[in-house]
Scaffold this active site. Structure first.
Site, PDB file in Angstrom:
ATOM      1  N   GLU A 203     -10.209   2.918 -52.407  1.00 20.77           N
ATOM      2  CA  GLU A 203     -11.145   1.882 -52.002  1.00 20.77           C
ATOM      3  C   GLU A 203     -11.554   2.273 -50.552  1.00 20.77           C
ATOM      4  O   GLU A 203     -11.864   1.392 -49.756  1.00 20.77           O
ATOM      5  CB  GLU A 203     -10.771   0.403 -51.903  1.00 20.77           C
TER       6      GLU A 203
ATOM      7  N   LYS B 108       1.438  -3.386 -57.697  1.00 23.15           N
ATOM      8  CA  LYS B 108       0.884  -4.815 -58.399  1.00 23.15           C
ATOM      9  C   LYS B 108       1.580  -5.109 -59.541  1.00 23.15           C
ATOM     10  O   LYS B 108       1.816  -4.163 -60.358  1.00 23.15           O
ATOM     11  CB  LYS B 108      -0.576  -4.480 -58.444  1.00 23.15           C
TER      12      LYS B 108
ATOM     13  N   GLU C 239      -7.710 -14.995 -56.324  1.00 22.88           N
ATOM     14  CA  GLU C 239      -8.939 -13.977 -56.330  1.00 22.88           C
ATOM     15  C   GLU C 239      -9.687 -14.414 -57.541  1.00 22.88           C
ATOM     16  O   GLU C 239     -10.831 -14.479 -57.916  1.00 22.88           O
ATOM     17  CB  GLU C 239      -8.727 -12.910 -56.084  1.00 22.88           C
TER      18      GLU C 239
ATOM     19  N   GLU D 138       4.245  -6.463 -56.234  1.00 23.38           N
ATOM     20  CA  GLU D 138       3.298  -7.512 -55.342  1.00 23.38           C
ATOM     21  C   GLU D 138       2.673  -8.258 -56.301  1.00 23.38           C
ATOM     22  O   GLU D 138       1.894  -7.810 -57.435  1.00 23.38           O
ATOM     23  CB  GLU D 138       2.083  -6.195 -54.712  1.00 23.38           C
TER      24      GLU D 138
ATOM     25  N   LYS E 181      -2.265   1.156 -46.914  1.00 19.60           N
ATOM     26  CA  LYS E 181      -3.032   1.329 -48.120  1.00 19.60           C
ATOM     27  C   LYS E 181      -3.744   2.613 -47.950  1.00 19.60           C
ATOM     28  O   LYS E 181      -4.857   2.544 -47.113  1.00 19.60           O
ATOM     29  CB  LYS E 181      -4.186   0.176 -48.325  1.00 19.60           C
TER      30      LYS E 181
ATOM     31  N   ARG F 168       1.326   1.417 -50.642  1.00 19.55           N
ATOM     32  CA  ARG F 168       0.854   0.717 -51.559  1.00 19.55           C
ATOM     33  C   ARG F 168       0.632   1.640 -53.110  1.00 19.55           C
ATOM     34  O   ARG F 168       0.033   2.869 -52.708  1.00 19.55           O
ATOM     35  CB  ARG F 168      -0.363   0.144 -51.491  1.00 19.55           C
TER      36      ARG F 168
ATOM     37  N   ASN G 116      -6.786  -3.507 -45.824  1.00 24.52           N
ATOM     38  CA  ASN G 116      -7.803  -2.581 -45.413  1.00 24.52           C
ATOM     39  C   ASN G 116      -8.035  -2.666 -43.720  1.00 24.52           C
ATOM     40  O   ASN G 116      -8.568  -3.977 -43.415  1.00 24.52           O
ATOM     41  CB  ASN G 116      -9.288  -3.281 -46.221  1.00 24.52           C
TER      42      ASN G 116
ATOM     43  N   TRP H 221     -19.194  -5.064 -65.819  1.00 25.53           N
ATOM     44  CA  TRP H 221     -18.109  -3.968 -66.063  1.00 25.53           C
ATOM     45  C   TRP H 221     -17.885  -4.030 -67.367  1.00 25.53           C
ATOM     46  O   TRP H 221     -16.697  -4.325 -67.961  1.00 25.53           O
ATOM     47  CB  TRP H 221     -16.798  -4.833 -65.337  1.00 25.53           C
TER      48      TRP H 221
ATOM     49  N   ARG I 215      -8.837   3.258 -65.535  1.00 29.45           N
ATOM     50  CA  ARG I 215      -7.903   3.029 -64.236  1.00 29.45           C
ATOM     51  C   ARG I 215      -6.522   2.719 -64.360  1.00 29.45           C
ATOM     52  O   ARG I 215      -5.888   2.938 -63.341  1.00 29.45           O
ATOM     53  CB  ARG I 215      -8.868   1.944 -63.694  1.00 29.45           C
TER      54      ARG I 215
ATOM     55  N   ASP J 190      -5.665  -5.191 -61.807  1.00 28.81           N
ATOM     56  CA  ASP J 190      -5.945  -5.913 -60.233  1.00 28.81           C
ATOM     57  C   ASP J 190      -5.841  -7.321 -60.351  1.00 28.81           C
ATOM     58  O   ASP J 190      -6.922  -8.003 -60.353  1.00 28.81           O
ATOM     59  CB  ASP J 190      -7.374  -5.639 -59.798  1.00 28.81           C
TER      60      ASP J 190
ATOM     61  N   GLU K 153      -9.696 -11.662 -46.287  1.00 27.11           N
ATOM     62  CA  GLU K 153     -10.135 -11.111 -47.367  1.00 27.11           C
ATOM     63  C   GLU K 153      -9.377 -11.874 -48.659  1.00 27.11           C
ATOM     64  O   GLU K 153      -8.280 -11.946 -48.822  1.00 27.11           O
ATOM     65  CB  GLU K 153      -9.807  -9.555 -47.567  1.00 27.11           C
TER      66      GLU K 153
END
Ligand code: GCU
Length: 688
Positions: free
Chosen positions: A306, A373, A406, A400, A302, A339, A209, A550, A349, A378, A167
């Site tokens: 999500e 994080k 990404e 993290e 996690k 996490r 995940n 977004w 958020r 993100d 991922e």
């Protein structure tokens, strides 16, 4: 020969000037016997020294009695020569992972000593010595003493087991072939070598995940999360072989686990963390794992994020969830990394993680680390640092970072994350009054630095050769966050592309200029973010511009742009300590590079130098493209200076990066114009 690249562990013949001194001290070697780590040390020397020195070294089976100089590697207990020439106390005082390198005279001969209190330290010390030889540094007066800043330096591998996918991985499919374990691939050992050479001491092998989230069932990128299966007994047995490869390099193995494992792997009908059967299930599972893998590090979880299950499913909170699992690991010295990446009811958020976790400070078990994080959103090209840093003094915390790119151009763009990480580490949180930089946190037992990994099956490991620098730099900052960026980068370039000064300067400059370029063309700067396409296809997702998708993240309207996160908006700025909150709260004091993260401002709001917001956004987008072109040209200037394979590979990606940067610039500037109605002063946008 390997079919894949050696990254920074390519050992090439040392030039004449240094050769004599290296040969004098290293052609005889003695590496203490005993731990598996020392066999790894011996193997590495066998690989490296013949290439570097052009001669086969003699490895003594017993402490040498030669009249020549030699290289001695071991703890003071292993060898009288080490104890006498270096001293036992000075070594014993070092932290786990620490080591000493010394040039000493022994029996009238020039020798080198690598010593440490632990076997893991001997691995790091050996790699340090090889780095010096590989970059042609002098070793005749060596007196190096190193200790890691942070106890835990972990790699989080987001691999999806059984599907060979990664991922947010852009280096091809996963290198880990779980179906074939306990059979091993040579690549596993090479990966462990790469990680150990930069001081990584733990790896979580699978994606956070661990099940396929309901919300994403139509999304191919999320199709096959089955990491939870790794806790099945037959899988754990197979896992022992993989763990043993990494153990030789001082790297503890970890697994991501599913909160609902008692139901998925076991046959319970609940995963309620307060249920006695659930707790007993985790205890039994932990006992089973440690029986097989005694140095197992623990679990990464996690939860309630999500689509992953978590304690909220049972009306419990994160403390209940984390502590129930931690209690099972505690007798084995294992740890839960829990996490803090959660969503919630807040429209903004950014507010969520602090709101959820800060009130729980002091309630987590001693062997729980809350993994946070770097920023509140993100892994965006630039974010302010998380408000949780320094805000949970009674809790072990982990930082993290994302090594994989990404949101910063994936497997194509040259975007070097070290300058971003240095900005994060240097940020003054005021947690303990002024002078409390982020790097001063995370230093306690059970705390540390975590990097989301980037490697895959590609020849380059990371999709593009320059992205190897992000992995290298991650290990180095997790070892010492105060090491100057130039030092880290030049180390990498010299080992990777050789010591020619022009090559070193050019590649270093390219890397150091790359992050700002990416921020400019992908966001326009000023703290904007998340204007990426959220596509169905893995490689499209978060790669192309799509500011319409977004609006909540950048707040563009016909009147203005930015998100009000002050006390009149979401209140996020108020989560920072006083002076920091004050600075972000005020439009005048807020640093320009984060202005629109904290404030919604009219398009024509004037910045300090009199330029309007919209004009600055245009200018930055254009400047970013210019910078990308400049990076491409600089790389082109190295034609003939770097081997053809790597030169062309990177050159082709630079061509794509420039085209992609132009696309970002065009889409973003059109979008800014469409909403603001203000044309560019230089006639580049909105003047046709
Ligand atoms: C991001 C990323 C996901 C990942 C998530 C996480 O949202 O896009 O792929 O699962 O972060 O960190 O858990």
């Amino acid at each position: 020969m390997n079919q894949y690249d050696s990254c920074w562990l390519r050992y090439e013949r040392v030039p004449k000037g240094r050769l004599d001194s290296y040969r004098r001290r290293c052609l005889h070697a003695y590496v203490a016997e005993k731990a598996p780590e020392l066999s790894a040390v011996r193997d590495e020397l066998r690989r490296a020294l013949p290439e570097l020195l052009g001669r086969d070294p003699h490895f003594w089976q017993h402490p040498p009695t030669t009249t020549d100089g030699f290289l001695a590697i071991g703890t003071p207990d292993d060898m009288a020569m080490i104890a006498e020439s270096v001293g036992t106390d000075v070594v014993d005082d070092l932290a786990d992972g620490g080591y000493l390198l010394r040039s000493v005279t022994w029996n009238g001969q020039d020798c080198l000593v690598v010593t440490a209190p632990t076997d893991r330290g001997l691995v790091y010390g050996t790699f340090h010595l090889l780095r010096l030889l590989n970059t042609h540094e002098p070793v005749d007066d060596l007196d190096v003493c190193e200790e890691p800043t942070y106890e835990n330096r972990l790699l989080n591998q987001w691999d999806t087991p059984f599907h060979r996918s990664v991922e947010r991985g852009y280096g091809g499919e996963s290198i880990f072939d779980w179906e074939r374990l306990p059979d091993l691939r040579p690549r596993y050992e090479d990966y462990a070598r790469l990680l150990a050479s930069i001081g990584i001491n733990g790896i979580v092998f699978n994606n956070v995940n661990t099940t396929k989230p309901e919300r994403a069932s139509a999304n191919a990128a999320f199709d096959a999360f089955e990491g939870w299966q790794l806790l099945e007994s037959h899988r754990l047995e197979a896992f022992t072989s993989l763990a043993s490869v990494f153990r030789r390099y001082g790297i503890r193995p970890y697994l991501s686990v599913n909160f609902a494992a008692p139901m998925l792997v076991g046959d319970l009908d609940t995963a309620d963390p307060l249920d006695e059967d659930v707790r007993a299930w985790w205890r039994a599972k932990a006992d089973e794992i440690y029986e097989l893998v005694p140095d197992f590090g623990g679990f990464l979880v996690k939860a309630d994020s999500e689509g992953q299950p978590g304690p909220y499913d049972y009306g419990r909170d994160h403390v209940d969830g984390a502590n129930a699992i931690a209690r099972a690991l505690e007798p084995h010295d294992g740890r839960v990394w829990w996490r803090a990446f959660v969503y919630g009811t807040h429209e903004d958020r950014a507010v969520q993680a602090y709101d959820t976790f800060q009130p729980l400070d002091g309630d987590f078990a001693d062997n729980v680390t809350v993994q946070i994080k770097n920023g509140p959103i993100d892994f965006q090209p630039r974010e302010p640092v998380s408000t949780l840093f320094g805000a949970m003094p009674e809790t072990d915390l982990g930082l993290e970072l994302q090594i994989t790119q990404e949101y910063t151009g994936q497997g194509v763009h040259a975007t070097y994350h070290l300058p971003m990480w240095n900005e994060i580490f240097a940020f003054d949180t005021h947690a303990d009054g002024p002078g409390s930089p982020v790097h001063s946190l995370f230093r306690g037992d059970g705390e540390g630095i975590v990097g989301v990994g980037s490697v895959g099956e590609d020849h380059s490991w990371t999709g593009t050769y320059l992205a190897q620098a992000n992995l290298y730099a991650f290990g180095r900052v997790a070892w010492d966050p105060e090491m100057p960026a130039e030092t880290v980068t030049e180390e990498w370039v010299r080992q990777t592309f050789g010591t020619d000064e022009n090559v070193v300067d050019t590649v270093t400059r390219i890397l150091h200029d790359s992050w700002e370029a990416c921020i400019d063309y992908e966001t326009g700067g000023l703290g904007l973010m998340h204007m990426m396409h959220n596509g169905e296809e893995h490689l499209e997702n978060h790669f192309y511009p799509s500011p319409d998708e977004w609006p909540g993240y950048h707040g563009a309207t016909d009147e203005g742009i930015g998100v009000n996160r002050t006390s009149t908006g979401s209140g996020y700025a108020g989560q920072y300590r006083g002076p920091v909150a004050g600075r972000y709260e005020s439009v005048e004091d807020c640093p320009e590079e984060l202005l629109l993260f904290f404030h919604h401002l009219p398009w024509t709001h004037e910045l300090e130098d009199g330029t309007t917001v919209v004009q600055r956004l245009y200018d930055n987008c254009f400047a970013g493209v210019e910078q990308a072109r400049q990076l491409r040209d600089e790389w082109q200037s190295l034609d003939g200076e770097i081997d053809e394979r790597r030169f062309r590979h990177v050159a082709e990606r630079f061509d794509e990066q420039v085209a992609q940067a132009e696309r970002w610039r065009d889409v973003l500037t059109d979008y800014f114009y469409e909403h603001s109605g203000v044309p560019d002063e230089q006639g580049r946008v909105g003047n046709d």
